[in-house]
Design an enzyme around this catalytic site. Structure first.
Site, mmCIF file in Angstrom:
data_model
loop_
_atom_site.group_PDB
_atom_site.id
_atom_site.type_symbol
_atom_site.label_atom_id
_atom_site.label_comp_id
_atom_site.label_asym_id
_atom_site.label_seq_id
_atom_site.Cartn_x
_atom_site.Cartn_y
_atom_site.Cartn_z
ATOM 1 N N THR A 1 1.418 7.081 -0.680
ATOM 2 C CA THR A 1 2.045 8.382 -0.910
ATOM 3 C C THR A 1 1.708 8.872 -2.307
ATOM 4 O O THR A 1 1.926 8.161 -3.295
ATOM 5 C CB THR A 1 3.571 8.263 -0.734
ATOM 6 O OG1 THR A 1 3.837 7.779 0.600
ATOM 7 C CG2 THR A 1 4.249 9.609 -0.932
ATOM 8 N N GLY B 1 0.769 -1.238 0.000
ATOM 9 C CA GLY B 1 0.000 0.000 0.000
ATOM 10 C C GLY B 1 0.800 1.289 0.000
ATOM 11 O O GLY B 1 0.230 2.361 -0.229
ATOM 12 N N ASP B 2 2.104 1.226 0.244
ATOM 13 C CA ASP B 2 2.884 2.470 0.297
ATOM 14 C C ASP B 2 4.325 2.212 -0.138
ATOM 15 O O ASP B 2 5.274 2.630 0.523
ATOM 16 C CB ASP B 2 2.850 3.047 1.709
ATOM 17 C CG ASP B 2 3.282 4.520 1.752
ATOM 18 O OD1 ASP B 2 3.301 5.168 0.684
ATOM 19 O OD2 ASP B 2 3.597 5.014 2.845
ATOM 20 N N LEU B 3 4.476 1.540 -1.268
ATOM 21 C CA LEU B 3 5.807 1.235 -1.774
ATOM 22 C C LEU B 3 6.438 2.503 -2.360
ATOM 23 O O LEU B 3 5.864 3.136 -3.251
ATOM 24 C CB LEU B 3 5.713 0.143 -2.844
ATOM 25 C CG LEU B 3 6.996 -0.623 -3.167
ATOM 26 C CD1 LEU B 3 7.509 -1.351 -1.934
ATOM 27 C CD2 LEU B 3 6.770 -1.597 -4.307
#
Length: 265
Positions: free
Chosen positions: A134, A96-98
């Site tokens: 992000t 979800g936030d790589l």
């Protein structure tokens, strides 16, 4: 490494912070893979609120590592991140936030995915809070478009397909050591911005991102999530390209040696 959930905001109740910590610890503690940062445990007497403990990575995140080690094997870094992401997806976990800051490099030079604060386990209750990661790394389906004629009322949420999209953007940064180009900074965008979201070949140096690599990445940026490859398919394509480029380089070197031998006779 110490990860604290005290974000300094009075807007988030203490119960919610503890819930987030418990959820991340629950996910992270079950992940055992070379390319996933190991989880050591929870400490509740070190700071005002509980913290998660992990090994300290001297090199910092992958961007910092490459600035100090520009000759590092970037393909191996990419392969390592992809392998870690494939492990997560094989276990039905969406990161979800790589992004660059969430890939640390350990003392062996091995990339390790970290920060599972908004990760979720598919098909498990209790992970219904919408999360988008992000903004510059977000897939198009995660943006809110303010000038669309119809909105169905559903909130965007991360998926394996959006992880693949983010992974391809991260690959661009690893290959170029440059920030992503022309990416939005806010989740709310216009239709025009959304339509122009796909990275452009002309914006990236062909000597840093070869055309054959670009073709693989470009599939990951398909507007429709269903048209994107799985991370396993992406790794397979990149591995095949790596082998091809090595064989071509070998043939070129062999030809140069033959030419050199002939010239000295």
């Amino acid at each position: 490494m110490i990860r604290s959930f005290d974000d300094g905001s009075d807007q988030v109740p203490a119960e919610e912070l503890l819930h987030r910590l418990k959820r991340e610890a629950d996910i992270w503690s079950k992940l055992k893979h070379e390319n996933v940062l190991p989880f050591i445990g929870v400490c509740d007497d070190f700071a005002p609120c509980p913290v998660l403990i992990a090994p300290f990575c001297t090199f910092g995140h992958v961007g910092t590592y490459l600035r100090k080690n520009p000759s590092a094997d970037r393909y191996e870094l990419i392969r390592g991140v992809g392998s870690g992401l494939q492990f997560l997806h094989d276990n039905d976990i969406v990161h979800g936030d790589l992004k660059m800051q969430n890939v640390l490099v350990d003392k062996r030079g091995v990339p390790c995915i970290c920060d599972f604060g908004i990760s979720k386990i598919l098909d498990r209750r209790g992970f219904s809070t919408p999360s988008v990661g992000t903004v510059p790394y977000m897939a198009p389906e995660l943006f809110i478009v303010f000038d669309r004629s119809s909105v169905d009322g559903t909130l965007p949420n991360t998926t394996k397909a959006s992880d693949v999209y983010s992974f391809a953007l991260l690959v661009l940064e690893i290959l170029t050591s440059e920030p992503l180009k022309k990416r939005p900074r806010k989740q709310v965008v216009s239709s025009k911005v959304l339509e122009a979201l796909r990275p452009k070949r002309a914006d990236y140096d062909v000597y840093k991102v070869a055309d054959e690599f670009w073709m693989v990445l470009d599939h990951c940026w398909a507007f429709d999530p269903l048209l994107r490859p799985t991370i396993g398919e992406v790794l397979g394509s990149l591995s095949a390209l790596r082998g091809y480029r090595h064989s071509q380089a070998g043939l070129l070197n062999a030809a140069k040696r033959i030419e050199s031998d002939q010239s000295t006779r």
